[in-house]
Design a protein around this motif. Structure first.
Motif, PDB file in Angstrom:
ATOM      1  N   ASN A   8       0.860   5.458  -7.638  1.00 28.54           N
ATOM      2  CA  ASN A   8      -0.278   6.365  -7.763  1.00 28.54           C
ATOM      3  C   ASN A   8       0.133   7.812  -7.974  1.00 28.54           C
ATOM      4  O   ASN A   8      -0.716   8.665  -8.154  1.00 28.54           O
ATOM      5  CB  ASN A   8      -1.109   6.292  -6.472  1.00 28.54           C
ATOM      6  N   THR A  19      -4.703   3.323  -8.870  1.00 28.18           N
ATOM      7  CA  THR A  19      -4.963   1.972  -8.360  1.00 28.18           C
ATOM      8  C   THR A  19      -5.315   1.997  -6.885  1.00 28.18           C
ATOM      9  O   THR A  19      -5.787   1.017  -6.335  1.00 28.18           O
ATOM     10  CB  THR A  19      -3.712   1.091  -8.527  1.00 28.18           C
ATOM     11  N   GLN A  20      -5.033   3.128  -6.252  1.00 28.51           N
ATOM     12  CA  GLN A  20      -5.268   3.239  -4.813  1.00 28.51           C
ATOM     13  C   GLN A  20      -6.223   4.405  -4.557  1.00 28.51           C
ATOM     14  O   GLN A  20      -5.976   5.512  -5.018  1.00 28.51           O
ATOM     15  CB  GLN A  20      -3.944   3.491  -4.104  1.00 28.51           C
ATOM     16  N   THR A  76      -3.856  -0.719   4.681  1.00 26.64           N
ATOM     17  CA  THR A  76      -3.436   0.643   4.340  1.00 26.64           C
ATOM     18  C   THR A  76      -2.034   0.901   4.857  1.00 26.64           C
ATOM     19  O   THR A  76      -1.570   0.224   5.788  1.00 26.64           O
ATOM     20  CB  THR A  76      -4.401   1.680   4.950  1.00 26.64           C
ATOM     21  N   ARG A 129       2.125   1.759  -3.492  1.00 27.84           N
ATOM     22  CA  ARG A 129       1.082   2.336  -4.356  1.00 27.84           C
ATOM     23  C   ARG A 129       0.942   3.833  -4.085  1.00 27.84           C
ATOM     24  O   ARG A 129       0.813   4.629  -5.000  1.00 27.84           O
ATOM     25  CB  ARG A 129      -0.268   1.657  -4.075  1.00 27.84           C
ATOM     26  N   MET A 130       0.957   4.187  -2.787  1.00 27.36           N
ATOM     27  CA  MET A 130       0.743   5.585  -2.415  1.00 27.36           C
ATOM     28  C   MET A 130       1.883   6.482  -2.890  1.00 27.36           C
ATOM     29  O   MET A 130       1.657   7.549  -3.438  1.00 27.36           O
ATOM     30  CB  MET A 130       0.598   5.681  -0.900  1.00 27.36           C
ATOM     31  N   SER A 135      -5.928   5.652   2.728  1.00 31.32           N
ATOM     32  CA  SER A 135      -5.932   5.230   1.327  1.00 31.32           C
ATOM     33  C   SER A 135      -5.771   3.720   1.283  1.00 31.32           C
ATOM     34  O   SER A 135      -5.169   3.124   2.189  1.00 31.32           O
ATOM     35  CB  SER A 135      -4.788   5.908   0.567  1.00 31.32           C
ATOM     36  N   THR A 136      -6.344   3.122   0.255  1.00 37.39           N
ATOM     37  CA  THR A 136      -6.228   1.675   0.103  1.00 37.39           C
ATOM     38  C   THR A 136      -6.458   1.330  -1.362  1.00 37.39           C
ATOM     39  O   THR A 136      -6.958   2.165  -2.120  1.00 37.39           O
ATOM     40  CB  THR A 136      -7.252   0.946   0.991  1.00 37.39           C
ATOM     41  N   GLN A 137      -6.091   0.132  -1.751  1.00 38.24           N
ATOM     42  CA  GLN A 137      -6.285  -0.198  -3.162  1.00 38.24           C
ATOM     43  C   GLN A 137      -7.775  -0.155  -3.486  1.00 38.24           C
ATOM     44  O   GLN A 137      -8.625  -0.477  -2.647  1.00 38.24           O
ATOM     45  CB  GLN A 137      -5.664  -1.539  -3.507  1.00 38.24           C
ATOM     46  N   ASN A 138      -8.109   0.215  -4.718  1.00 40.73           N
ATOM     47  CA  ASN A 138      -9.509   0.400  -5.121  1.00 40.73           C
ATOM     48  C   ASN A 138     -10.387  -0.780  -4.715  1.00 40.73           C
ATOM     49  O   ASN A 138     -11.489  -0.604  -4.217  1.00 40.73           O
ATOM     50  CB  ASN A 138      -9.591   0.583  -6.642  1.00 40.73           C
ATOM     51  N   GLU A 143       0.842  -1.212   0.000  1.00 38.01           N
ATOM     52  CA  GLU A 143       0.000   0.000   0.000  1.00 38.01           C
ATOM     53  C   GLU A 143       0.870   1.253   0.000  1.00 38.01           C
ATOM     54  O   GLU A 143       0.555   2.239  -0.660  1.00 38.01           O
ATOM     55  CB  GLU A 143      -0.936   0.012   1.215  1.00 38.01           C
ATOM     56  N   SER A 191      -8.338   7.187  -2.235  1.00 37.37           N
ATOM     57  CA  SER A 191      -8.157   7.978  -1.016  1.00 37.37           C
ATOM     58  C   SER A 191      -9.508   8.258  -0.390  1.00 37.37           C
ATOM     59  O   SER A 191     -10.482   8.521  -1.099  1.00 37.37           O
ATOM     60  CB  SER A 191      -7.487   9.313  -1.344  1.00 37.37           C
TER      61      SER A 191
END
Lengths: 491, 442
Positions: A211, B247-248, B295, A206-207, B316-319, A203, B250
């Motif tokens: 992303n 992909t993530q 998260t 990704r953050m 935030s986390t993956q969709n 995660e 918020s």
């Protein structure tokens, strides 16, 4: 009888930005097991900044293993054989069973190309049930709570290319807690809740990168800049490597690098040096060195044979970044690069004057020299106005580099740079934490004592030495250039 | 943890122009700083000119009547001095850091900067362009978008917290607007200056009083202090902001809360620490990150201006996991509001608050910041010097009463920024969804 300390160098050294501005009563010690200790007493405060640095980071991670040091940073509060558990022996078989399922899940997911099918869900369910069983024995956040209950602040950790730090600031009468917890963690770490923490790292990736347009741009640009040096790998690790992490892989990494002979303790604050040395010896002295000496990274970046150009169209403010290779630390060249940084940077710097003030092509521009253990780099970054022509910006930066390579900086420029460095130094060393990190950083690179000579070395650089350094190291023919443009400009 | 802090000796006085001054010698470093706090911030931006306070605060440092921006920068940089500015919601701070040996020559320059800025057209255009470029970059960031939509839903366009600087509002601002804003609000009346550093106490007081007495300018307009929004919405509000490339997702979840002047503010801060403000030990982190690994970070915060405030949970986390994370956060919040805090949790939160206060006072720069904060809310030094006593007196009954009074899991505002195709169905169970695209103007 063996001497307690193989080296004992208590020193009172004045670090002068001008006569006697900063005094550093530094005490430096190396224990027999190789653990280094720096203590800087400061009785003006009621607390002590306690930091344990390991000289490991992403530069020691090979393909398939990238991100392991960062992963261990995440595991810092998971405990030891004594801390964070009500019954470690009962946890062991549960962790082994979870690891087996985790491996099966990984292999299945690979074969199924990441599909979240019924088989993978079943594996996850079984692993989750086992973890629930293990959690009955886990004393949640015990390390965190022990620190918090003692009034700890700034409890954190960070991982970089060259080193990793575990940090906390404690009231002066609670420093022993740091010795106790960190020595136990060095000796007996237990990687509890490994799989869920691996998900957390994904995660984070990704953050920060996947992303974020600027994050992914930098990650790729860095990987292009370094061809061979492991600095090319992101500290967080590449996504497939993270997915393939196992508890065993991480444990091997810990056994190899998280040992006293690869560590440095820095204590800055209201603490007595002699007492600190005795306490550190008592808690850490019996921890053995690594079973085999650490192998230093021998790979060095080959001299570039041409320019590397990388253009990305993404949803971020447009920019140009030029990267140049400079020598690893220590090198006299790096001091000159600091001066060059000053000449180019700032509102009065040459690049701002030309590209922001005069040509109005950029909203901001900066240059920085970034020393590293093996292969350092110099960076020029320009933030472009939306309608600016990137080719024109690049051409002007090249002209400014050529100008700096052909004539020495003026006396006014040299004075400005020297004063700016002096002020930055004073500001940096004001906080306990800033001083700890500075000392540790110099010790990591070569010796903490280099901090004392830094300003003098800068002051001794003569303007006429600068053009040759620019010519040799800021050679556009061998640079890596990144250009980030907004998609609308693609046409 | 024992906390005993006594501010260094200082002189505090007012000048005839209305400026309050604090002079505080500090001989630990050979550095010196002046920080000027003006009681005007972004909430005072006129409608359609959002961003003007920040633009004005930034433009002030781009030259004076006597020096062009380049000359001014060169004077500061050649002495190793740096400027800083920060435009908040209800106040803004302008300051200068320098070596103590340069104070005598640079403080007059600082006063010229704040009293007679140059306001050159080319500098205005450049700064305006910089702000627009920066804003464009920010408005694609999912967490920025989530927070902005949260405030848009919470405050609406009629409340200062519901107005934002946009590319359009920034482009609307003219140099004449900036000069007018400066003339209206940038006055010594009601402002506070803190001067601190390696200087003899008597000489410091004389020097600062003499220099700042030269600054005279009437306050022409009263700045905006935003009113508190009551937490009495009639329904849950759900916003989905479609950003197809990510992909993530918020999340921003929360509601209105009281401001800094609320008598139960410290009790609420302790509650927030336990629920989501306490980093790894918070209830949210324990569940969503540590136990579930869903998260990298989840936190709650109490954002407080004088009267206006907001309670905001961010993560935030993956969709594909959005629905379960959102459900987990809300379930945890319901439990927290229903059950309150335990004595053990409260004790740890208190220790943290006290320890953290000690940390916030480390170094002269932090002490100056703290003095500005205290005086803005009309507080004396004793507020900090008796901080431990004040925190120790808060018991679990007081905290749980504050939770019952000010926090509520009903009628939440929920904002999700993510890939609509993946998150829409997961959001449906939480209420009627208002759909937006990330490029929509607010």
């Amino acid at each position: 009888m063996k001497s307690v300390f193989s080296t004992l160098i208590p020193l009172l050294l004045a670090l002068s930005t001008s006569a006697g501005e900063i005094k550093l009563p530094v005490s430096y010690t190396i224990l027999n097991n190789g653990l280094r200790l720096i203590v800087v007493p400061d009785t003006n405060v009621a607390v002590v900044s306690c930091r344990l640095y390991y000289f490991v980071g992403s530069m020691y991670e090979s393909a398939g293993f990238t991100g392991l040091s960062h992963m261990y940073e995440h595991m810092m509060f998971k405990g030891t054989k004594k801390l964070g558990t009500a019954n470690y022996a009962a946890e062991v078989p549960l962790m082994a069973a979870i690891d087996s399922l985790d491996r099966l899940l990984y292999l299945h997911t690979q074969a199924a190309e990441g599909a979240d099918d019924s088989i993978s869900r079943a594996y996850r369910k079984q692993a989750s049930a086992l973890l629930d069983k293990q959690r009955k024995y886990i004393k949640k956040d015990e390390i965190w709570e022990l620190y918090q209950n003692s009034g700890a602040t700034h409890l954190n950790a960070w991982t970089a290319d060259d080193m990793t730090a575990y940090i906390v600031t404690l009231p002066k009468n609670r420093v022993e807690l740091f010795y106790w917890i960190e020595s136990d963690r060095m000796r007996n770490p237990v990687l509890r809740e490994f799989t869920s923490e691996r998900d957390v790292v994904m995660e984070e990736r990704r953050m920060r990168y996947d992303n974020r347009p600027l994050g992914r741009y930098w990650e790729r640009l860095n990987a292009l800049f370094y061809t061979a040096d492991p600095y090319r790998n992101p500290t967080i690790g590449w996504a497939p490597d993270i997915r393939a992490f196992t508890r065993a892989k991480l444990q091997q990494h810990i056994n190899r690098y998280y040992t006293p002979d690869n560590a440095l303790v820095v204590l800055v604050g209201n603490i007595d040096s002699l007492r600190a040395r005795k306490d550190v010896e008592r808690y850490f002295g019996a921890i053995p060195r690594a079973s085999r000496p650490k192998e230093e990274v021998v790979t060095r970046e080959p001299v570039p044979i041409g320019e590397t150009r990388f253009t990305v169209y993404d949803d971020a403010a447009p920019r140009i970044d030029m990267l140049f290779h400079t020598p690893g630390y220590p090198s006299d060249i790096l001091y000159k690069m600091d001066v060059i940084e000053g000449i180019f940077s700032g509102r009065s710097g040459r690049l701002y004057r030309r590209l922001v003030d005069k040509e109005r092509l950029c909203t901001g521009i900066d240059a920085s020299s970034n020393p590293r253990l093996n292969d350092s780099y110099f960076l020029i970054s320009a933030e472009l106005n939306n309608n600016a022509d990137p080719a024109k910006v690049e051409r002007i930066i090249r002209e400014e580099i050529a100008g700096a390579a052909s004539a020495p900086p003026t006396a006014i420029e040299m004075r400005r740079v020297t004063n700016e460095i002096r002020m930055a130094f004073v500001t940096d060393l004001k906080s306990l934490e800033g001083l700890s990190d500075r000392l540790a950083w110099f010790e990591r690179l070569e010796s903490w004592k280099d901090i004392l000579a830094y300003q003098e070395r800068i002051a001794n650089i003569k303007p006429e030495e600068i053009p040759a350094a620019v010519k040799l190291y800021l050679d556009p023919v061998r640079m890596t250039i990144g250009i980030l443009l907004q998609p609308l400009l693609k046409q | 943890m024992k906390f005993s802090y006594v501010f260094p000796a200082m002189d505090e006085f007012s000048l005839s122009g209305g400026l309050r001054v604090i002079c505080m010698p500090d001989h630990e470093q050979s550095a010196f700083m002046v920080a000027l706090q003006l009681p005007v911030g972004r909430f005072s931006d006129p409608p359609g000119r959002e961003g003007i306070c920040e633009l004005t605060a930034g433009l002030i440092s781009k030259g004076t009547e006597s020096f062009t921006a380049d000359e001014f920068a060169e004077r500061l940089e050649s002495a190793g001095a740096t400027l800083f500015s920060d435009a908040g919601e209800e106040n803004c701070v302008l300051g200068m850091r320098m070596l103590a040996s340069s104070a005598r020559s640079l403080v007059p320059l600082f006063i010229e900067m704040i009293s007679r800025p140059r306001f050159a057209k080319e500098e205005f255009v450049r700064l305006q362009r910089e702000m627009i470029t920066g804003l464009r970059a920010e408005t694609v960031d999912p967490s920025f978008l989530a927070t902005r939509h949260f405030y848009a839903e919470l405050a609406g366009g009629g409340h200062p917290a519901g107005k934002f600087q946009t590319v359009r509002s920034l482009k609307n601002i003219t140099l004449a607007d900036v000069k007018e804003f400066f003339g209206n609000f940038f006055s010594p009346e009601g402002a506070l200056c803190v001067a601190a550093g390696d200087y003899d106490r008597v000489k410091l007081k004389e020097f600062i009083a003499e220099q700042f007495s030269l600054w005279k300018h009437p306050l022409r307009k009263k700045a905006v202090i935003a009113y508190r929004i009551p937490h009495d919405r009639q329904a849950v509000a759900v916003r989905l902001v479609n950003k197809p490339d990510i992909t993530q997702a918020s999340l921003a979840i929360g509601h209105a809360s009281p401001g800094e002047k609320c008598p139960e503010k410290n009790a609420l801060l302790l509650a927030n620490h336990i629920f989501g403000g306490g980093n790894f030990s918070s209830r949210l982190m324990t569940r969503i990150r540590t136990a579930e690994g869903r998260t990298y970070g989840v936190s709650s915060q109490l954002l407080a201006e004088t009267d206006f405030g907001a309670f905001l949970i961010s993560t935030s986390t993956q969709n594909s996991r959005l629905g379960e994370v959102l459900a987990g956060v809300i379930e945890e919040y319901r439990r927290f509001c229903a059950q309150g805090v335990t004595a053990g949790e409260l004790e740890k939160a208190k220790q943290y608050a006290i320890g953290n206060m000690a940390f916030q006072l480390e170094g002269i720069g932090n002490v100056v910041d703290k003095l500005l904060w205290l005086r803005f809310y009309g507080r004396q030094n004793s507020y900090i010097e008796r901080f431990e006593e004040m925190i120790a007196s808060i018991d679990s009954t007081a905290v749980n009463n504050a939770i019952r009074t000010y926090l509520s899991p009903e009628n939440l505002i929920i904002v999700a920024v993510g890939k609509k195709a993946e998150i829409l169905s997961q959001l449906n169970p939480f209420g009627d969804i208002k759909n937006y695209h990330f490029r929509d103007k607010l």
